[in-house]
Structures are given as C-alpha cells and as structure tokens.
Write an enzyme that holds these catalytic residues in place. Structure first.
Site, PDB file in Angstrom:
ATOM      1  N   SER A 179      60.182   5.985  47.143  1.00  0.00           N
ATOM      2  CA  SER A 179      58.817   5.504  47.329  1.00  0.00           C
ATOM      3  C   SER A 179      58.729   4.028  46.930  1.00  0.00           C
ATOM      4  O   SER A 179      59.442   3.200  47.496  1.00  0.00           O
ATOM      5  CB  SER A 179      57.851   6.389  46.547  1.00  0.00           C
ATOM      6  OG  SER A 179      56.523   6.235  47.016  1.00  0.00           O
ATOM      7  N   ASP A 193      57.079  11.108  51.690  1.00  0.00           N
ATOM      8  CA  ASP A 193      57.497  10.450  50.455  1.00  0.00           C
ATOM      9  C   ASP A 193      58.595  11.212  49.706  1.00  0.00           C
ATOM     10  O   ASP A 193      58.489  12.407  49.458  1.00  0.00           O
ATOM     11  CB  ASP A 193      56.255  10.337  49.556  1.00  0.00           C
ATOM     12  CG  ASP A 193      56.395   9.312  48.465  1.00  0.00           C
ATOM     13  OD1 ASP A 193      57.392   9.358  47.728  1.00  0.00           O
ATOM     14  OD2 ASP A 193      55.483   8.477  48.333  1.00  0.00           O
TER      15      ASP A 193
END
Length: 279
Positions: A43, A187
């Site tokens: 991320s 993610d």
C-alpha cells in the site's frame, strides 16, 4: 542467509509522507536504509519503495512530501469512518479464517462505487518519479479481490510498476480494484499491513509500520508474531512505528492529503532522533 531487507507498511498518504520523512531523517544521521538488498512494499509502503529506488535523493523525495508546492495531486478521500468500519465489520461477521476475510473484503471492494480506475491510476503515476521497475529487488504486495490470494509483483512479473503500486494501494471501498491481466486486485494490506514475512531469509530486517502493530482485520499472523518468527529463523529485526508527535501529525484520517506536510516533518524529526538497533 541473504543481506538486508526493508519492509515498508501501509498508512495512506500520511503514511507515505511520514515514512519518507523518517527515512530522510535516519539517512541524515548516517542510518540510510534504502540500499537494502530487498524492499517489500505494501500500500503506502509500495509507493515509498518505488520512490526510494527511483534514483532521486531522499532529500528530494522529502521535499516532494513536505513542500505543498511540490506535492503530487491527490484525490481527497471523504470518508465516513464509522460507516466504513461498520461496512467492513458486516462483511467479515462470523469469519475468522484470513482467506475468507480477504474474499469478503474483496467482494465489498468490487461492489463499491469509486472513481474510475483510469482516474486513480493517474494519481499513482503522479506519485512515482520513475515508472520502470528498479534494478534493486522490489516486491509489491496486492490481493486478488475474488480469490483472496495474495500476489507478489516484482520486476520479473511482467506487470508495469504503476499497475502494481496502484493495486497495492487500492483501499477496499475507497479506491477501485485494479485490473491486471483480467484479474481484479485490492490493497495488499488486506493480507497484512506490512507483509513482513516476505522478508524471510534475510539476516537483518527493518520493518516500518505507519499504522503500528494492531490491525482490525483478522491476519494470518499478527505482526509481533511475524517478527518473532523472523528472529527464530535467525534474523535480526528492528521495528519502527510512529512516536506520539507523528501520531498527532497524522491525526484521524491518514487518507487526507492535508496530512502530508505535518506527517513528513514529524517523520523526519523522529528519524533524526532515532538510533536503530536490531535484535
């Protein structure tokens, strides 16, 4: 064992700024971590990892976070965090198996109304000084939204760096899942905010965790256990989390672009005052 690994965890745009500031502060006092043999980015950490392997100096990268005139354009994320938490809680109610949790969160992500993939990809492009994979070993983690299986992208995966970073940064319910070779990815923090276990086999591992050690979703292993496992396998490990001043600078919404300047400044101050030790 291999040499050094640097693990960079998630934490929104504030996490990007804080981690960049931290690395710049450390390097300014003779503790540059960016030459590690392996970087693992998840991320926000995938953005920082791509930036620090781009060839730009840490001072330049820091200025791009701290100076509002030099900050890359971002899409403000207007989030109702109570609703966000409730939606996630409802999606995973009664589920403790991490793989099932990832599939449930992926389903939530695919159903969410977000900006287009193209609009979001343009933001990621603007964040990255270079759009080619570095020669340095870099692994970026994302999760298949349908199967819940993690995917590690690297320079040999055949996937463009921008797409890999966009996938790793696709916060479920906030940003669109990213399409790569017909699959949709979300993610990498859905598996773990750091994915530090992917640094196994390295003799010295530094983990930077902008979100701290707690995670609201069921993980395969909590971060402290992962670090213990790395140590048991022979690694020396250091963990860095935000200090009180950095937490205050980030505030309640790490996705708010306005957090970048204070988070970067707080990160640099923390790094400058920190003496690293690996145990």
């Amino acid at each position: 064992m291999n040499g050094q690994a640097l693990v960079l965890g998630g934490g929104g745009v504030a996490g990007i700024a804080w981690t960049t500031g931290l690395l710049a502060g450390l390097a300014g006092h003779g503790q540059d971590l960016t030459g590690a043999d392996l970087l693992v980015g998840t991320s926000a950490g995938s953005v920082v990892a791509a930036q620090v392997t781009s060839g730009l100096s840490l001072d330049e990268l820091y200025a791009r976070q701290a100076d509002p005139a030099r900050q890359a354009p971002e899409i403000p994320a207007d989030i109702d965090f109570e609703k966000f938490a409730a939606d996630f809680g409802g999606a995973v109610t009664g589920t403790t198996d991490p793989a099932e949790v990832r599939r449930a969160v992926g389903k939530l992500a695919l159903a969410a109304e977000t900006v287009s993939e193209a609009k979001r990809r343009a933001v990621i492009e603007g964040r990255l000084p270079v759009h080619e994979w570095p020669r340095q070993r870099l692994v970026i983690v994302a999760v298949d939204a349908e199967t819940g299986e993690p995917r590690r992208f690297d320079g040999e995966s055949g996937v463009p760096l921008v797409d890999a970073v966009a996938a790793s940064c696709a916060v479920p319910g906030v940003w669109p899942a990213v399409t790569i070779d017909g699959r949709r990815y979300v993610d990498g923090g859905v598996r773990s905010a750091e994915n530090a276990d992917y640094a196994a086999g390295h003799r010295r591992v530094t983990v930077i965790a902008p979100l701290g050690v707690d995670n609201p979703l069921p993980m395969e292993k909590p971060l402290p256990q992962v670090l213990d496992d790395l140590r048991a396998a022979g690694a020396e490990v250091a963990l860095i989390t935000p200090d009180e001043a950095s937490q205050a600078a980030v505030g309640d919404n790490p996705l708010d672009p306005a957090t970048r300047t204070p988070a970067a400044e707080a990160g640099r101050a923390q790094g400058a005052a920190l003496t690293l030790t690996w145990t």
